[in-house]
Motif scaffolding. Structure first.
Motif, PDB file in Angstrom:
ATOM      1  N   GLU A 134       5.608   2.314   3.106  1.00  0.00           N
ATOM      2  CA  GLU A 134       5.886   1.765   1.772  1.00  0.00           C
ATOM      3  C   GLU A 134       5.931   0.242   1.796  1.00  0.00           C
ATOM      4  OE1 GLU A 134       8.725   3.655  -1.341  1.00  0.00           O
ATOM      5  OE2 GLU A 134       9.831   2.039  -0.375  1.00  0.00           O
ATOM      6  N   PHE A 135       5.167  -0.356   0.890  1.00  0.00           N
ATOM      7  CA  PHE A 135       5.087  -1.814   0.794  1.00  0.00           C
ATOM      8  C   PHE A 135       5.496  -2.250  -0.611  1.00  0.00           C
ATOM      9  CE2 PHE A 135       2.168  -0.390   3.984  1.00  0.00           C
ATOM     10  CZ  PHE A 135       2.217  -1.350   4.983  1.00  0.00           C
ATOM     11  N   VAL A 136       6.051  -3.456  -0.697  1.00  0.00           N
ATOM     12  CA  VAL A 136       6.406  -4.016  -2.012  1.00  0.00           C
ATOM     13  C   VAL A 136       5.740  -5.375  -2.135  1.00  0.00           C
ATOM     14  CG1 VAL A 136       8.323  -4.971  -3.379  1.00  0.00           C
ATOM     15  CG2 VAL A 136       8.561  -2.731  -2.306  1.00  0.00           C
ATOM     16  N   MET A 137       5.240  -5.673  -3.347  1.00  0.00           N
ATOM     17  CA  MET A 137       4.575  -6.958  -3.575  1.00  0.00           C
ATOM     18  C   MET A 137       5.158  -7.634  -4.809  1.00  0.00           C
ATOM     19  SD  MET A 137       0.847  -5.349  -3.054  1.00  0.00           S
ATOM     20  CE  MET A 137       1.454  -3.790  -3.586  1.00  0.00           C
ATOM     21  N   LEU A 138       5.354  -8.936  -4.729  1.00  0.00           N
ATOM     22  CA  LEU A 138       5.741  -9.720  -5.898  1.00  0.00           C
ATOM     23  C   LEU A 138       4.511 -10.541  -6.265  1.00  0.00           C
ATOM     24  CD1 LEU A 138       9.293 -10.864  -4.740  1.00  0.00           C
ATOM     25  CD2 LEU A 138       8.749  -9.113  -6.437  1.00  0.00           C
ATOM     26  N   ILE A 139       3.929 -10.217  -7.414  1.00  0.00           N
ATOM     27  CA  ILE A 139       2.649 -10.802  -7.791  1.00  0.00           C
ATOM     28  C   ILE A 139       2.841 -11.718  -9.001  1.00  0.00           C
ATOM     29  CG2 ILE A 139       0.278 -10.232  -8.544  1.00  0.00           C
ATOM     30  CD1 ILE A 139       0.709  -8.751  -6.044  1.00  0.00           C
ATOM     31  N   ALA A 140       2.458 -12.975  -8.870  1.00  0.00           N
ATOM     32  CA  ALA A 140       2.539 -13.893 -10.017  1.00  0.00           C
ATOM     33  C   ALA A 140       1.186 -13.897 -10.725  1.00  0.00           C
ATOM     34  CB  ALA A 140       2.898 -15.291  -9.521  1.00  0.00           C
ATOM     35  N   SER A 141       1.185 -13.487 -12.000  1.00  0.00           N
ATOM     36  CA  SER A 141      -0.076 -13.424 -12.764  1.00  0.00           C
ATOM     37  C   SER A 141       0.181 -13.891 -14.182  1.00  0.00           C
ATOM     38  CB  SER A 141      -0.591 -11.991 -12.849  1.00  0.00           C
ATOM     39  OG  SER A 141      -0.947 -11.548 -11.575  1.00  0.00           O
ATOM     40  N   GLU A 142      -0.882 -14.367 -14.820  1.00  0.00           N
ATOM     41  CA  GLU A 142      -0.682 -14.895 -16.180  1.00  0.00           C
ATOM     42  C   GLU A 142      -0.342 -13.797 -17.179  1.00  0.00           C
ATOM     43  OE1 GLU A 142      -5.229 -15.258 -15.579  1.00  0.00           O
ATOM     44  OE2 GLU A 142      -3.445 -15.103 -14.354  1.00  0.00           O
ATOM     45  N   ASP A 143      -0.820 -12.568 -16.918  1.00  0.00           N
ATOM     46  CA  ASP A 143      -0.468 -11.455 -17.811  1.00  0.00           C
ATOM     47  C   ASP A 143      -0.630 -10.127 -17.063  1.00  0.00           C
ATOM     48  OD1 ASP A 143      -3.182 -10.926 -17.739  1.00  0.00           O
ATOM     49  OD2 ASP A 143      -3.563 -12.023 -19.590  1.00  0.00           O
ATOM     50  N   GLU A 144      -0.329  -9.052 -17.772  1.00  0.00           N
ATOM     51  CA  GLU A 144      -0.359  -7.742 -17.121  1.00  0.00           C
ATOM     52  C   GLU A 144      -1.768  -7.364 -16.668  1.00  0.00           C
ATOM     53  OE1 GLU A 144       1.379  -4.468 -19.216  1.00  0.00           O
ATOM     54  OE2 GLU A 144       0.808  -3.080 -17.595  1.00  0.00           O
ATOM     55  N   ALA A 145      -2.766  -7.740 -17.495  1.00  0.00           N
ATOM     56  CA  ALA A 145      -4.150  -7.368 -17.144  1.00  0.00           C
ATOM     57  C   ALA A 145      -4.540  -7.994 -15.803  1.00  0.00           C
ATOM     58  CB  ALA A 145      -5.099  -7.821 -18.248  1.00  0.00           C
ATOM     59  N   ALA A 146      -4.128  -9.246 -15.582  1.00  0.00           N
ATOM     60  CA  ALA A 146      -4.486  -9.928 -14.337  1.00  0.00           C
ATOM     61  C   ALA A 146      -3.775  -9.280 -13.147  1.00  0.00           C
ATOM     62  CB  ALA A 146      -4.135 -11.409 -14.429  1.00  0.00           C
ATOM     63  N   ALA A 147      -2.499  -8.922 -13.335  1.00  0.00           N
ATOM     64  CA  ALA A 147      -1.750  -8.281 -12.244  1.00  0.00           C
ATOM     65  C   ALA A 147      -2.362  -6.916 -11.919  1.00  0.00           C
ATOM     66  CB  ALA A 147      -0.281  -8.125 -12.648  1.00  0.00           C
ATOM     67  N   ALA A 148      -2.621  -6.142 -12.982  1.00  0.00           N
ATOM     68  CA  ALA A 148      -3.206  -4.808 -12.773  1.00  0.00           C
ATOM     69  C   ALA A 148      -4.572  -4.940 -12.116  1.00  0.00           C
ATOM     70  CB  ALA A 148      -3.319  -4.078 -14.112  1.00  0.00           C
ATOM     71  N   GLY A 149      -5.328  -5.976 -12.512  1.00  0.00           N
ATOM     72  CA  GLY A 149      -6.668  -6.206 -11.939  1.00  0.00           C
ATOM     73  C   GLY A 149      -6.584  -6.468 -10.450  1.00  0.00           C
ATOM     74  N   ALA A 150      -5.639  -7.321 -10.046  1.00  0.00           N
ATOM     75  CA  ALA A 150      -5.495  -7.656  -8.621  1.00  0.00           C
ATOM     76  C   ALA A 150      -5.113  -6.413  -7.824  1.00  0.00           C
ATOM     77  CB  ALA A 150      -4.441  -8.745  -8.447  1.00  0.00           C
ATOM     78  N   LEU A 151      -4.201  -5.615  -8.390  1.00  0.00           N
ATOM     79  CA  LEU A 151      -3.755  -4.398  -7.695  1.00  0.00           C
ATOM     80  C   LEU A 151      -4.877  -3.368  -7.627  1.00  0.00           C
ATOM     81  CD1 LEU A 151      -0.206  -4.184  -9.327  1.00  0.00           C
ATOM     82  CD2 LEU A 151      -0.706  -4.734  -6.932  1.00  0.00           C
ATOM     83  N   GLU A 152      -5.611  -3.266  -8.723  1.00  0.00           N
ATOM     84  CA  GLU A 152      -6.720  -2.308  -8.770  1.00  0.00           C
ATOM     85  C   GLU A 152      -7.817  -2.696  -7.764  1.00  0.00           C
ATOM     86  OE1 GLU A 152      -7.031   0.567 -10.158  1.00  0.00           O
ATOM     87  OE2 GLU A 152      -9.160   0.780  -9.695  1.00  0.00           O
ATOM     88  N   ARG A 153      -8.105  -3.993  -7.678  1.00  0.00           N
ATOM     89  CA  ARG A 153      -9.112  -4.455  -6.701  1.00  0.00           C
ATOM     90  C   ARG A 153      -8.673  -4.095  -5.284  1.00  0.00           C
ATOM     91  NH1 ARG A 153      -9.624  -8.671 -10.131  1.00  0.00           N
ATOM     92  NH2 ARG A 153      -8.074  -9.949  -9.073  1.00  0.00           N
ATOM     93  N   PHE A 154      -7.367  -4.245  -5.026  1.00  0.00           N
ATOM     94  CA  PHE A 154      -6.883  -3.935  -3.674  1.00  0.00           C
ATOM     95  C   PHE A 154      -6.973  -2.430  -3.400  1.00  0.00           C
ATOM     96  CE2 PHE A 154      -3.614  -3.057  -0.435  1.00  0.00           C
ATOM     97  CZ  PHE A 154      -4.196  -3.787   0.604  1.00  0.00           C
ATOM     98  N   ARG A 155      -6.580  -1.643  -4.397  1.00  0.00           N
ATOM     99  CA  ARG A 155      -6.664  -0.178  -4.227  1.00  0.00           C
ATOM    100  C   ARG A 155      -8.097   0.228  -3.877  1.00  0.00           C
ATOM    101  NH1 ARG A 155      -9.040   3.597  -6.095  1.00  0.00           N
ATOM    102  NH2 ARG A 155      -9.961   2.364  -7.762  1.00  0.00           N
ATOM    103  N   GLU A 156      -9.061  -0.353  -4.627  1.00  0.00           N
ATOM    104  CA  GLU A 156     -10.463  -0.013  -4.411  1.00  0.00           C
ATOM    105  C   GLU A 156     -10.932  -0.491  -3.028  1.00  0.00           C
ATOM    106  OE1 GLU A 156     -12.813  -1.252  -7.748  1.00  0.00           O
ATOM    107  OE2 GLU A 156     -14.662  -0.717  -6.697  1.00  0.00           O
ATOM    108  N   HIS A 157     -10.485  -1.689  -2.665  1.00  0.00           N
ATOM    109  CA  HIS A 157     -10.854  -2.252  -1.360  1.00  0.00           C
ATOM    110  C   HIS A 157     -10.404  -1.309  -0.235  1.00  0.00           C
ATOM    111  CE1 HIS A 157     -11.352  -5.308   1.775  1.00  0.00           C
ATOM    112  NE2 HIS A 157     -10.148  -4.961   2.198  1.00  0.00           N
ATOM    113  N   VAL A 158      -9.175  -0.816  -0.336  1.00  0.00           N
ATOM    114  CA  VAL A 158      -8.651   0.090   0.703  1.00  0.00           C
ATOM    115  C   VAL A 158      -9.458   1.385   0.719  1.00  0.00           C
ATOM    116  CG1 VAL A 158      -6.649   1.428   1.481  1.00  0.00           C
ATOM    117  CG2 VAL A 158      -6.322  -0.881   0.595  1.00  0.00           C
TER     118      VAL A 158
END
Ligand SMILES: Nc1nc2c(ncn2[C@@H]2O[C@H](COP(=O)(O)OP(=O)(O)OP(=O)(O)O)[C@@H](O)[C@H]2O)c(=O)[nH]1
Length: 355
Positions: free
Chosen positions: A259-283
């Motif tokens: 289990e990992f936890v991340m604190l992500i600074a993003s301008e809005d929810e779409a940007a945060a979700a985008g970064a997380l989604e890109r990582f999920r896909e990368h893995v």
């Protein structure tokens, strides 16, 4: 109040110097350590002020924090944390010392003698310490450099105790403090952005923070099939990929197990979700040695300064649970799920016990 050594004839008693070092290295908390360092130095040397500058993480924010100890007209020393300003001669001089890794000695416009010593760790400056006095500071330069080295070593030790042994990411113990630091930094940046219209447009200055929990899917199967050594290897490689994929400003933790936890600074929810989604896909597309393809599930929630961290952890955990219950290998946001009515009633404060 003790008489500063620098004003005493005949040199500094070693016992006094050792007492100062013992005093400031006694602290286990970095803010208390910073406070104690500037106070100890101001008590040892006849200075007008001692300033500790901690390096920021970007070119736009070269200074993360400033701790200043000023000597009053009655001789007493007062320590305060000052908002890091971008401009101004003292800050620029400290930034210059951090960039060049050189000690700077000069005279200020007010005619004060100034000594600026970079604090160096592994060939890079983590900060700088600046002394201003009416008399020359040449005789204390070696001592200040020694203090800077002890401080750098001590900070490294404190940082190590905040790290997870396997991955090198922050551990759960350091979560609360790291979160408070990030929120404080956000507040400072927001204030700076309000002061400076031009900076208001900079993305990082208006960022929100999202807390995400990531869990490896079917990790038990990986352990059972390949053994714990390969399981650990997957955890380690995943952490390396996290480091490579997320921004330097984002703060990454291994809370334990898979289990990992991340604190992500993003301008809005779409940007945060985008970064997380890109990582999920990368893995999902990454081939782990021997084990092959592995997927992760992620839940996230918005966190702001008035929120209780445990409540937000619980929200992100609920979103993660939803992902696990709905096919895994996905990213789910608590606020979106709640708006869609996919989760139950909100949790009341005090009804959960995460720690
Ligand atoms: N190799 C290794 N395994 C660990 C570590 N910590 C926990 N585990 C194992 O991780 C597994 C977690 O399994 P579960 O919590 O059942 O979850 P899962 O199999 O990942 O299934 P889902 O989360 O529902 O997708 C357990 O078998 C633990 O023994 C660790 O540090 N290293």
């Amino acid at each position: 109040m003790r008489t500063p050594w620098h004003s005493l004839a005949g040199g500094m008693p070693e016992s006094r110097l050792l007492a100062s070092v013992a005093e400031f290295t006694h602290h286990r908390d970095i803010d208390a350590l910073d406070h104690s360092l500037v106070l100890s130095m101001a008590e040892l040397v006849a200075v007008k002020s001692v300033t500790l500058c901690k390096r920021g993480d970007t070119l736009q924010h070269p200074v993360e924090s400033l701790t200043v100890c000023l000597r009053n007209s009655d001789g007493h020393c007062v320590v305060e944390a000052v908002e890091p300003m971008r401009d101004g001669d003292p800050v620029e001089t400290m930034v210059c010392a951090m960039e060049t890794l050189e000690v700077i000695t000069d005279v200020t416009d007010e005619g004060l003698c100034r000594l600026v010593v970079p604090i160096i760790r592994e060939h890079a400056a983590i900060g700088a310490v600046m002394l201003e006095a009416e008399d020359t500071l040449d005789s204390v330069r070696t001592m200040v450099e020694g203090f800077a080295r002890i401080y750098a070593n001590y900070i490294a030790l404190l940082n190590e105790s905040e790290r997870d042994k396997l991955t090198g990411l922050y551990n759960r113990r350091s979560f609360e403090q790291r979160l408070q630091r990030l929120l404080k930094l956000q507040r400072q940046r927001a204030r700076a952005a309000r002061r400076d219209e031009e900076r208001r447009t900079h993305i990082e200055d208006v960022a929100q923070i999202y807390l995400a929990i990531l869990d490896i899917d079917h990790f038990k199967r990986i352990n059972d099939t390949w053994g714990h050594v390969y399981g650990d290897e997957v955890i380690l490689m995943l952490a390396q990929q996290m480091r490579a994929c997320f921004r330097q400003n984002d703060v990454l933790f291994r809370f334990g197990g898979e289990e990992f936890v991340m604190l992500i600074a993003s301008e809005d929810e779409a940007a945060a979700a985008g970064a997380l989604e890109r990582f999920r896909e990368h893995v999902a597309n990454w081939a782990f040695p021997q084990v092959g393809h592995v997927t992760v599930s992620i839940g996230y929630a918005l966190i702001s300064e008035n929120d209780y961290p445990e409540i937000v952890l619980d929200r992100a955990d609920k979103a993660l649970y939803f992902a696990k219950q709905n096919g895994r290998n996905s990213v789910q946001g608590f606020e979106k799920l709640t708006a869609r009515g996919e989760l139950g009633a909100p949790v009341a404060l005090g009804s959960i016990d995460l720690f």
